[in-house]
Design an enzyme around this catalytic site. Structure first.
Site, PDB file in Angstrom:
ATOM      1  N   GLY A  28       0.798  -1.210   0.000  1.00 19.53           N
ATOM      2  CA  GLY A  28       0.000   0.000   0.000  1.00 19.53           C
ATOM      3  C   GLY A  28       0.831   1.260   0.000  1.00 19.53           C
ATOM      4  N   ASP A  29       2.141   1.132  -0.195  1.00 16.25           N
ATOM      5  CA  ASP A  29       3.005   2.320  -0.250  1.00 16.25           C
ATOM      6  C   ASP A  29       4.203   1.975  -1.132  1.00 16.25           C
ATOM      7  OD1 ASP A  29       4.129   4.864   0.334  1.00 16.25           O
ATOM      8  OD2 ASP A  29       3.212   4.832   2.316  1.00 16.25           O
ATOM      9  N   ASP A  30       5.244   2.796  -1.070  1.00 13.91           N
ATOM     10  CA  ASP A  30       6.395   2.600  -1.951  1.00 13.91           C
ATOM     11  C   ASP A  30       6.997   1.201  -1.766  1.00 13.91           C
ATOM     12  OD1 ASP A  30       6.152   5.320  -2.718  1.00 13.91           O
ATOM     13  OD2 ASP A  30       7.324   5.913  -0.957  1.00 13.91           O
TER      14      ASP A  30
END
Length: 499
Positions: free
Chosen positions: A273-275
């Site tokens: 859900g992120d980098d």
């Protein structure tokens, strides 16, 4: 003819008694035989012996091994093993100067809170071993904020200790036969969204102020926040890691080298859900004061899926500096951006000497993005005159399809991003792509063989520059390190592993 023998009542009685005696003897013999055979079968089951071996590649092999079950570990998914891990690692630490030690986690579900590793130590997870992160908040000690951040990222106060933690260590390995570490992050994500957390969520693996680290051949699931976070450390290999988290989960970054030197990240598959990889080095005035850059980092053979974040992000916490990053053979699918540089006025620091080649991108919002307006600050005490330096950023040999925006390059007024080089890049735009594929302000650089044609601030230098933007000719030291082949013989007797 012989005369018949005379059979008297007494003789009949004797015969009858002889027959009964024989039957009793026969029955007793049969019962004894059954008992003996049954006993032998039971003993056979108890004495079942299986011999096998652990074989893996590592920076160092170990002379001493033990199983978590030797220290009271129970793999039923319900019993807390926090004390078992702590006891095992404490006792095995005595072998640090005698060839080091290895803790084997066998098949099972091992519920545990946070525990800390020791030097010259290997934590090895069986292919059917699952570490389950406890949802009992009392099993997560609280630490002070990182000195280069000045505060927690979720809350101003400190942070919960990571599930697997260590500080001031040397020669540490967390590996396995693709065993699993499940952070059971839903509990933490709900607390975060409801703004009920007083401290920053824990990570799955964090090693700080440490040297010679290997994290390899594991599956990481549902981390409460970041998955792998080496910080203030050096000589690090992260290899063969598979990371899964819901693409809507908050801040579940994959691998975040933070103020680290000489790092190798390779052969990893990340859905988050992120980098997928976020390179960091401290936040605003705290990172500037701490002054510990991330440098000499190689990233190769990475596959990323993250619809709302970047494949590789540099920043936004980059105030200690980021230098000499080399990424190659990168694949991204349905990811917001390929390479993203995030910074802002007040960050200070630098991002320079960045080299990226052979990227394959499918269904992207941006292929490239670098902006100077990422205005998330640790507090109000940052220096508004602390301007970041962004220079010598190189991209080459990139192919992408279904791209909405080719690039957004937005520097800082009176602080342009310079030395941008893009060569041999083909971006196939989506059917509903923006009419203006490139957005460029406050930047300087050049291109060669780029389609669609870039903005005027990145003029095409002709086909003779198609091989520009290449990697440095030298190798960073971590690429010189060859892993050793390690083998540990194990014998399973009854319900125990013997080494």
């Amino acid at each position: 003819n012989q005369p018949h023998s005379k059979i008297t009542p007494f003789s009949n009685k004797v015969v009858f008694m002889d027959v009964c005696f024989l039957q009793v003897i026969r029955t007793a013999f049969v019962l004894l035989l059954v008992a003996i055979l049954s006993s032998e079968r039971v003993e056979s089951r108890k004495a079942k012996v299986v011999t096998t071996s652990l074989e893996y590649n590592a920076i160092n092999c170990r002379s001493h091994s033990a199983s978590l079950t030797d220290f009271g570990g129970v793999g039923d998914g319900k019993t807390s093993n926090t004390k078992a891990f702590q006891s095992a690692i404490s006792q095995l630490s005595q072998y640090a100067s005698e060839g080091g030690s290895q803790l084997y986690v066998p098949a099972g579900k091992w519920l545990t809170g946070s525990f800390s590793l020791t030097s010259h130590f290997t934590l090895y997870l069986d292919k059917d071993a699952v570490l389950l992160a406890s949802q009992d908040i009392t099993e997560w000690p609280v630490l002070e904020p990182l000195p280069s951040y000045g505060r927690g990222r979720d809350a101003p106060a400190g942070r919960f200790t990571s599930l697997i933690f260590g500080t001031n260590l040397t020669d540490v390995i967390v590996t396995g036969e693709n065993g699993t570490i499940d952070g059971q992050g839903e509990f933490w994500w709900q607390q975060f969204h409801r703004k009920k957390l007083k401290y920053t969520r824990p990570y799955l693996i964090e090693l700080m102020f440490s040297d010679n680290i290997q994290i390899s051949n594991l599956t990481l699931l549902n981390s409460p926040s970041w998955n792998v976070h080496p910080v203030y450390s050096s000589n690090i290999i992260v290899q063969g890691i598979t990371i899964f988290a819901p693409v809507t989960s908050p801040n579940t970054d994959g691998i975040n080298p933070d103020s680290c030197t000489n790092v190798r990240i390779e052969d990893c598959y990340i859905v988050s859900g992120d980098d997928c990889v976020a390179v960091k080095s401290g936040w605003d005035e705290y990172g500037i004061k701490f002054g510990w850059p991330t440098k000499q980092l190689v990233i190769r053979r990475l596959t990323c899926i993250s619809p709302y974040s970047a494949t590789i992000a540099l920043g936004s916490e980059m105030s200690g500096g980021i230098e000499d990053v080399r990424a190659e053979d990168i694949t991204a699918i349905q990811t917001e951006s390929g390479v993203r540089i995030k910074t802002a006025v007040g960050r200070g620091g630098f991002v320079k000497d960045i080299y990226v080649k052979r990227m394959t991108l499918h269904t992207m919002k941006w292929a490239f993005k670098m902006t100077g307006d990422y205005n998330s600050h640790a507090d109000s005490h940052y220096d508004p005159n602390a301007l970041p330096e962004i220079k010598n950023i190189n991209y080459r040999d990139v192919v992408a399809d279904n791209v909405t925006i080719a690039a957004r390059f937005q520097g800082i007024s009176n602080d342009p991003f310079t030395g941008i080089c893009i060569a041999n890049v083909t971006l196939r735009m989506a059917a509903k792509a923006k009419k203006q594929p490139w957005t460029c302000t406050d930047i300087e650089g050049m291109t060669s063989g780029v389609n669609p044609p870039p903005c005027g601030l990145l003029p095409d230098q002709g086909p003779e520059k198609i091989t520009a933007c290449d990697f440095p000719a030298d190798s960073i030291p971590i690429d010189m390190l060859e892993l050793k082949k390690c083998s540990t013989s194990m014998t399973y007797v009854g319900d125990k592993w013997l080494f």
